[in-house]
Design an enzyme around this catalytic site. Structure first.
Site, PDB file in Angstrom:
ATOM      1  N   ASP A  96       0.890  -1.089  -0.150  1.00 12.76           N
ATOM      2  CA  ASP A  96      -0.076   0.106  -0.118  1.00 12.76           C
ATOM      3  C   ASP A  96       0.684   1.348   0.176  1.00 12.76           C
ATOM      4  O   ASP A  96       2.067   1.387  -0.666  1.00 12.76           O
ATOM      5  CB  ASP A  96      -0.944  -0.033   1.225  1.00 12.76           C
ATOM      6  CG  ASP A  96      -2.435   0.708   0.919  1.00 12.76           C
ATOM      7  OD1 ASP A  96      -2.340   1.818   0.863  1.00 12.76           O
ATOM      8  OD2 ASP A  96      -3.236  -0.035   0.703  1.00 12.76           O
TER       9      ASP A  96
ATOM     10  N   SER B  58     -11.220  -0.393  -1.171  1.00 10.34           N
ATOM     11  CA  SER B  58      -9.957  -0.530  -0.581  1.00 10.34           C
ATOM     12  C   SER B  58     -10.137  -0.984   1.104  1.00 10.34           C
ATOM     13  O   SER B  58      -9.228  -1.711   1.442  1.00 10.34           O
ATOM     14  CB  SER B  58      -9.239   0.955  -0.404  1.00 10.34           C
ATOM     15  OG  SER B  58      -8.607   1.403  -1.502  1.00 10.34           O
TER      16      SER B  58
ATOM     17  N   HIS C 224      -4.125   5.607   4.067  1.00 11.57           N
ATOM     18  CA  HIS C 224      -4.542   4.601   3.458  1.00 11.57           C
ATOM     19  C   HIS C 224      -4.009   3.220   3.843  1.00 11.57           C
ATOM     20  O   HIS C 224      -4.636   2.419   4.123  1.00 11.57           O
ATOM     21  CB  HIS C 224      -4.351   4.681   1.754  1.00 11.57           C
ATOM     22  CG  HIS C 224      -5.343   3.819   1.070  1.00 11.57           C
ATOM     23  ND1 HIS C 224      -4.774   2.444   0.718  1.00 11.57           N
ATOM     24  CD2 HIS C 224      -6.440   3.824   0.340  1.00 11.57           C
ATOM     25  CE1 HIS C 224      -5.890   1.929  -0.195  1.00 11.57           C
ATOM     26  NE2 HIS C 224      -6.724   2.826  -0.220  1.00 11.57           N
TER      27      HIS C 224
END
Length: 461
Positions: free
Chosen positions: A35, A352, A141
């Site tokens: 990621d 996600s 994220h």
């Protein structure tokens, strides 16, 4: 008596130590988070952090001789160092962003007020806000994704792999000064596109070998390049080079060719890590991946899963990509509360968030039965879903992942065949309860662009 050099002795001892570590952690599935960076000090993640016991932190040496110096928690492939997150972005989150994430969920659940809706529509047009949101989105994220997988699997170890830079320059920012350079013109030729795809493949394969060498049984990939992003890249380059508006049909042709080339060339990462189950997010463009491809989620193989997002267990999320051929299962991906850098927690929506839910379930299955192969874990997850009419024709299985049923199948697989275990689990565990919609709620509202695309590793240089 044969004499050994100090280097040979150290290599031998390293092998013994590595074998001991693998043996001691055999019951804990390692989940690699590929990621944009992971806060390994977060209260949720730190207790489950994968730690390379062969490395001595901070001594700028490579004790395990794997080519990655001081990779204590993992490796940063974006900047080629061991810094798996950049804490200088800690102050990026502000009140408007927190409010935006909250209203993002409320709009899709049909509980947003007209005033809140007007505020969202207004702020999404603010370029400074979107720029700040994009930077924070990348920074947060990986930590958010890691927290989801960590909480779904009790014993899992989280391995950090940074692929996405925190700040990614938009296509066109670096090519404007190149004018009529033939190298940029050649970009539009299929041979050049193939070369670009192969260059990306090198990074993907390196990461695959890395997570495989460190024993990751599961790897979550909530990143990708979708058709709209590919189209933007192709269109921007053509405009910059030709100084005129490109033909839409030509742009679409090259965009599809570009993404398909990325998918085809990325297929080799599955072979580079055959003992790892790769779980990919389907994409946040609301498109059919069967028709408009997304990379790498369109990779097909026994050790990969593609995941769409749902609003709980009641409907497909309006932003979610889908595809009866290319997307395997669905999982909750709206208003998911998870970790954010700096010991914060935030609700975020996207495929996600759906993918790490499934990666966590895969980790839990392997915690229960470590002898299962990736194809076995995939079979359990796909064949124990809750079948939903709203997913018919949208994903291969037509269903949402049922964590409890999958775990039950894993337990039963310790004593009986996998097929029998799955069949028995279907009888033993009921479908998950669906929330009854309140009559006072409005219909879900999706504001286009309110859910950002998957973070992409593609940077035009």
């Amino acid at each position: 008596m044969q004499k050994y050099s100090m280097e040979e002795i150290l290599k031998y001892l390293s092998k013994i130590m590595a074998a001991a570590i693998v043996t001691s952690q055999i019951s804990a599935a390692t989940i690699a988070i590929i990621d944009s960076g992971t806060d390994m000090q977060h209260d949720v993640i730190a207790p489950k952090a994968w730690i390379n016991q062969l490395e001595i932190p901070g001594n700028q040496r490579d004790e395990d001789r794997n080519g990655y110096q001081d990779d204590v928690y993992g490796w940063n492939f974006a900047e080629s160092n061991n810094q798996v997150i950049d804490y200088k972005y800690l102050g990026t989150l502000n009140d408007d962003m927190v409010k935006f994430f909250e209203l993002q969920e409320k709009s899709m659940r049909g509980t947003i007020t007209p005033e809140e809706l007007d505020w969202m529509r207004s702020i999404i047009k603010n370029e400074d806000f979107i720029k700040r949101m994009t930077v924070y989105g990348n920074f947060m994220h990986g930590t958010h994704v890691a927290g989801i997988s960590a909480t779904k699997s009790d014993d899992a170890k989280i391995l950090a792999v940074k692929l996405i830079p925190t700040e990614v320059k938009l296509p066109g920012q670096e090519i404007a000064s190149l004018n009529q350079d033939k190298g940029i013109i050649d970009f539009l030729v299929k041979r050049a596109i193939d070369a670009l795809a192969k260059a990306q493949t090198g990074t993907f394969n390196e990461i695959a070998y890395y997570v495989s060498d460190h024993g990751a049984k599961v790897a979550n990939g909530s990143f990708g390049t979708g058709f709209p992003q590919a189209k933007m890249i192709v269109e921007t380059v053509m405009k910059t080079v030709s100084k005129k508006e490109p033909n839409p049909e030509t742009v679409e042709h090259y965009a599809k060719y570009f993404v398909n080339a990325l998918v085809d060339n990325s297929q080799s990462m599955l072979k580079a890590a055959p003992n790892t189950l790769f779980v990919f997010a389907a994409g946040n463009d609301g498109l059919n991946n069967d028709e408009y491809p997304t990379s790498p989620t369109n990779i097909q193989g026994d050790n990969e899963l593609s995941v769409a997002a749902t609003i709980d267990y009641s409907s497909l999320a309006p932003f979610s990509n889908y595809g009866e051929k290319m997307v395997d299962v669905a999982a909750p991906g709206v208003g998911i509360l998870s970790s954010a850098p700096g010991n914060k927690y935030i609700k975020v929506s996207g495929t996600s968030q759906a993918a790490p839910y499934v990666a966590g379930v895969a980790g839990k299955i392997l915690d229960i039965n470590p002898s299962l192969k990736p194809v076995d874990v995939k079979k359990i997850i796909m064949e124990t879903v809750d079948t939903k009419s709203f997913l018919a024709g949208k994903v291969k299985t037509g269903g949402v992942v049922n964590s409890e049923r999958a775990q039950r199948a894993a337990i039963l697989s310790l004593d009986i065949s996998l097929s029998k275990a799955i069949a028995s689990a279907k009888e033993d565990v009921a479908d998950m309860e669906v929330e009854v919609r309140e009559k006072s709620r409005r219909a879900p509202i999706y504001i286009k662009g309110s859910v950002l695309p998957l973070p992409s590793n593609f940077v035009l240089k």
